[in-house]
Design an enzyme around this catalytic site. Structure first.
Site, PDB file in Angstrom:
ATOM      1  N   LYS A  20       0.916  -0.961   0.107  1.00 42.52           N
ATOM      2  CA  LYS A  20       0.080  -0.052  -0.079  1.00 42.52           C
ATOM      3  C   LYS A  20       0.777   1.300  -0.047  1.00 42.52           C
ATOM      4  CE  LYS A  20      -2.421  -0.686   3.770  1.00 42.52           C
ATOM      5  NZ  LYS A  20      -1.806  -1.897   4.357  1.00 42.52           N
ATOM      6  N   VAL A  22       3.999   1.871  -1.072  1.00 46.61           N
ATOM      7  CA  VAL A  22       4.621   2.051  -2.372  1.00 46.61           C
ATOM      8  C   VAL A  22       3.556   2.415  -3.311  1.00 46.61           C
ATOM      9  CG1 VAL A  22       4.714  -0.324  -3.248  1.00 46.61           C
ATOM     10  CG2 VAL A  22       6.541   1.277  -3.543  1.00 46.61           C
ATOM     11  N   LYS A  42      -2.109   9.570   6.315  1.00 43.94           N
ATOM     12  CA  LYS A  42      -1.981   8.364   6.627  1.00 43.94           C
ATOM     13  C   LYS A  42      -2.917   8.187   8.305  1.00 43.94           C
ATOM     14  CE  LYS A  42      -0.592   3.804   7.659  1.00 43.94           C
ATOM     15  NZ  LYS A  42      -0.775   2.780   6.825  1.00 43.94           N
ATOM     16  N   GLU A 113      -3.724   6.724   2.745  1.00 42.44           N
ATOM     17  CA  GLU A 113      -3.574   5.060   3.063  1.00 42.44           C
ATOM     18  C   GLU A 113      -4.123   4.684   4.312  1.00 42.44           C
ATOM     19  OE1 GLU A 113       0.545   4.096   3.058  1.00 42.44           O
ATOM     20  OE2 GLU A 113       0.071   2.115   3.928  1.00 42.44           O
ATOM     21  N   ALA A 115      -4.778   1.259   7.134  1.00 44.29           N
ATOM     22  CA  ALA A 115      -4.056   0.594   8.160  1.00 44.29           C
ATOM     23  C   ALA A 115      -4.489  -0.942   7.631  1.00 44.29           C
ATOM     24  CB  ALA A 115      -3.909   1.093   9.293  1.00 44.29           C
ATOM     25  N   GLY A 116      -3.226  -1.848   7.308  1.00 52.25           N
ATOM     26  CA  GLY A 116      -3.623  -3.206   7.455  1.00 52.25           C
ATOM     27  C   GLY A 116      -4.632  -3.329   6.045  1.00 52.25           C
TER      28      GLY A 116
END
Ligand SMILES: Nc1ncnc2c1ncn2[C@@H]1O[C@H](COP(=O)(O)OP(=O)(O)O)[C@@H](O)[C@H]1O
Ligand SMILES: [Mg+2]
Length: 248
Positions: A20, A22, A42, A113, A115-116
């Protein structure tokens, strides 16, 4: 520039470690190369102590971007809701996270982005990136494009199908799939799976990011990003060149 000018791109994945970050960096690099004002967010970072470099530092290292925003951090390498519970906390409130994302609305492109994997919970209400996406869409009243990062190896078809179904059921279907870490020497499974991933994942494959992308300098990464993403995501990639169609 993305073809339909979607203001917010949400990057989620079939699991953790699928690429994710990259992919987020590649999307940012393409948008920057097109002269757009880009911010990367994030909302929730886990597995990193205060002051240590997290995913945004990786995005900054690969793209040179400094318009980077992390809102909540948990040191333990766990799902956010789990890490929060161990601290006796409820976990982040999604309205608050969405409000902070909306404060960045003057950028041409926001890239967020998760998480997980897509179903990982952020808080004790069982909410995660899908619910955040819905609130952001509502608060910002804008188009939100969902990019689902997946692998290509054996097992990836099921992961992509299951995650895509879950996203669809949550009201935030994937618009594009991206292979986050394409092997230098792809095997039969990778090359054949690539032909089927779009159908399993219910979205076109919009990018293939080569293994080793995370080791590049800013200019080299910018070049690779353009050649890794299809025109819909701001690059020039033709996915067909990676796909194995013959029986030999
Ligand atoms: N294209 C790639 N080339 C090399 N390493 C990669 C690539 N994609 C992911 N990785 C590596 O795999 C690990 C997980 O990738 P990351 O982007 O952090 O996943 P996620 O953000 O989905 O958790 C990292 O160590 C990262 O460097
Ligand atoms: Mg990441």
């Amino acid at each position: 520039m993305t073809a339909d000018g979607a203001r917010v791109i949400l990057v989620t994945g079939t699991g953790t470690g699928v690429g994710k970050t990259v992919t987020t960096a590649a999307l940012a690099a393409c948008a920057l190369g097109a002269g757009r004002r880009v911010a990367v967010v994030k909302p929730v970072q886990t597995g990193v102590d205060p002051g240590e470099p997290g995913d945004l530092a990786e995005v900054g290292r690969l793209t040179g971007l400094t318009d980077l925003h992390e809102f909540v951090r948990f040191s333990e390498p766990l799902a956010p809701a789990t890490a929060a519970r161990r601290l006796g906390e409820p976990g982040p409130d999604l309205e608050q996270l969405a409000g902070r994302i909306a404060e960045l609305a003057d950028r041409d492109q926001l890239i967020v982005e998760g998480a997980g994997g897509a179903l990982v919970r952020f808080n004790d209400r069982g909410q995660g990136i899908c619910e955040l996406a819905r609130v952001v869409r509502e608060v910002m009243n804008c188009r939100l494009r969902v990019v689902l990062v997946t692998g290509a190896r054996l097992g990836a078809l099921h992961d992509a199908a299951a995650t895509s179904q879950a996203l669809r059921a949550a009201g935030v279907p994937a618009d594009q799939l991206v292979i986050g870490d394409w092997p230098v020497e792809p095997g039969l499974a990778e090359r054949c799976n690539l032909a089927d991933l779009g159908s399993y994942g219910q979205a076109p494959v919009g990018g293939v990011i080569l293994h080793g992308a995370d080791q590049l300098t800013v200019p080299a990464f910018a070049k690779l990003a353009v050649s890794s993403l299809t025109p819909t995501l701001g690059g020039t990639c033709n996915i067909a060149k990676y796909i194995k169609t013959d029986a030999a």
